[in-house]
Design an enzyme around this catalytic site. Structure first.
Site, mmCIF file in Angstrom:
data_model
loop_
_atom_site.group_PDB
_atom_site.id
_atom_site.type_symbol
_atom_site.label_atom_id
_atom_site.label_comp_id
_atom_site.label_asym_id
_atom_site.label_seq_id
_atom_site.Cartn_x
_atom_site.Cartn_y
_atom_site.Cartn_z
ATOM 1 N N SER A 1 -3.355 -2.180 9.132
ATOM 2 C CA SER A 1 -4.153 -2.430 10.552
ATOM 3 C C SER A 1 -5.191 -2.626 9.406
ATOM 4 C CB SER A 1 -4.384 -0.400 10.604
ATOM 5 O OG SER A 1 -3.315 -0.293 11.156
ATOM 6 N N GLY B 1 2.958 -4.219 8.979
ATOM 7 C CA GLY B 1 2.477 -3.380 9.031
ATOM 8 C C GLY B 1 1.436 -2.406 8.382
ATOM 9 N N GLN C 1 1.189 -0.809 0.116
ATOM 10 C CA GLN C 1 -0.198 -0.480 -0.109
ATOM 11 C C GLN C 1 0.630 1.020 0.194
ATOM 12 O OE1 GLN C 1 -1.973 -1.462 3.475
ATOM 13 N NE2 GLN C 1 -4.199 -0.963 2.767
ATOM 14 N N HIS D 1 -1.039 1.279 -4.027
ATOM 15 C CA HIS D 1 -1.459 2.859 -3.956
ATOM 16 C C HIS D 1 -0.907 3.656 -5.352
ATOM 17 C CE1 HIS D 1 -3.592 1.965 -0.367
ATOM 18 N NE2 HIS D 1 -4.331 1.779 -1.303
#
Ligand code: ZN
Length: 258
Positions: free
Chosen positions: A202, A200, A109, A127
């Site tokens: 959430s 890393g 991400q 992303h």
């Protein structure tokens, strides 16, 4: 040498075993992987960057299109941190796991390219990336590096070498679709893996946060390493609430030395 609690030590050993036994393990990484490299989590609330401005507003495609100066002003400190950031031991451990065949791919991400800088090869960037810029008018794509230095040092907004329009960083802003190719690749990896490691992240940003669920539904094992709980911790084979930059190297070490 870092000493871990016996519970953590057991989890590290279990995670190393799962990686050794897997045929197709993939890792999904999020902002927590790059915070030890000094890069703030720019999509989460409570970080310095978000506190200053309303991110959904500023880091959006509509702000970029209508108020490019405002966008670039917001973007500059982040670009500055990314420009000077170096991979940390978590990135290096992941690159080593891939090199030795314990990981097949890295779904990230993050937009900082620190996986590639650490030597990772098969990186799927969900992303987008800071490494390239694309002209908002003629779609000419350029390497970001020559434009980043004048941007981060004196705030010079990058312009297209062909048509002089403003260049947009190839990062996915709010209001923008995820890159289709990356999304298809990531889904393929989630469906065919027999082990997914989340590091890393959430697991709060959809649709990427749904990938581990796809893997679980097909019988894959799940390891979660994050300093806060995620919605899938109860379904994980191993869940470690620890700093990725100490745990991933410890797992790598365990894989190698038993
Ligand atoms: Zn152009």
């Amino acid at each position: 040498m870092i000493s871990f609690s016996s519970q953590t030590q057991t989890n590290i050993e279990f995670a190393a075993d799962l990686l050794r036994q897997s045929k197709h393990a993939v890792i999904l990484t999020g902002a927590g992987l790059s915070t030890p490299s000094g890069i703030p989590d720019f999509r989460s609330t409570g970080t310095g960057l978000w506190a200053r401005d309303e991110p959904l507003e500023v880091a959006s495609l509509s702000t970029f299109r209508t108020k490019a100066e405002t966008f670039f002003e917001w973007f500059r400190p982040l670009a500055n941190q990314i420009f000077y950031a170096l991979p940390n031991p978590a990135h290096i451990a992941i690159a080593e796991m891939e090199r030795l065949g314990y990981l097949k791919s890295i779904i990230t991400q993050n937009i900082d390219a620190l996986h590639q800088k650490a030597g990772s090869k098969f990186v799927i960037e969900m992303h987008g990336t800071m490494q390239t810029l694309t002209c908002s008018q003629c779609y000419h794509q350029v390497q970001a590096e020559p434009y980043l230095m004048p941007f981060v040092t004196i705030g010079e907004i990058p312009h297209c070498p062909d048509c002089s329009q403003i260049l947009k960083p190839d990062v996915i802003l709010f209001g923008e679709q995820l890159p289709q190719t990356a999304w298809f690749k990531a889904q393929k990896e989630a469906r065919q893996c027999d082990l997914m490691v989340v590091a890393g992240s959430s697991l709060e940003v959809l649709p990427v946060a749904g990938l581990p669920m796809q893997a679980l539904d097909r019988g894959a094992h799940l390891i979660i390493i994050n300093n806060a709980p995620t919605y899938l911790n109860l379904r994980a084979d191993v869940a470690l609430f620890e700093d990725v930059s100490t745990i991933l190297p410890a797992i790598m070490e365990k894989i190698l030395n038993g």
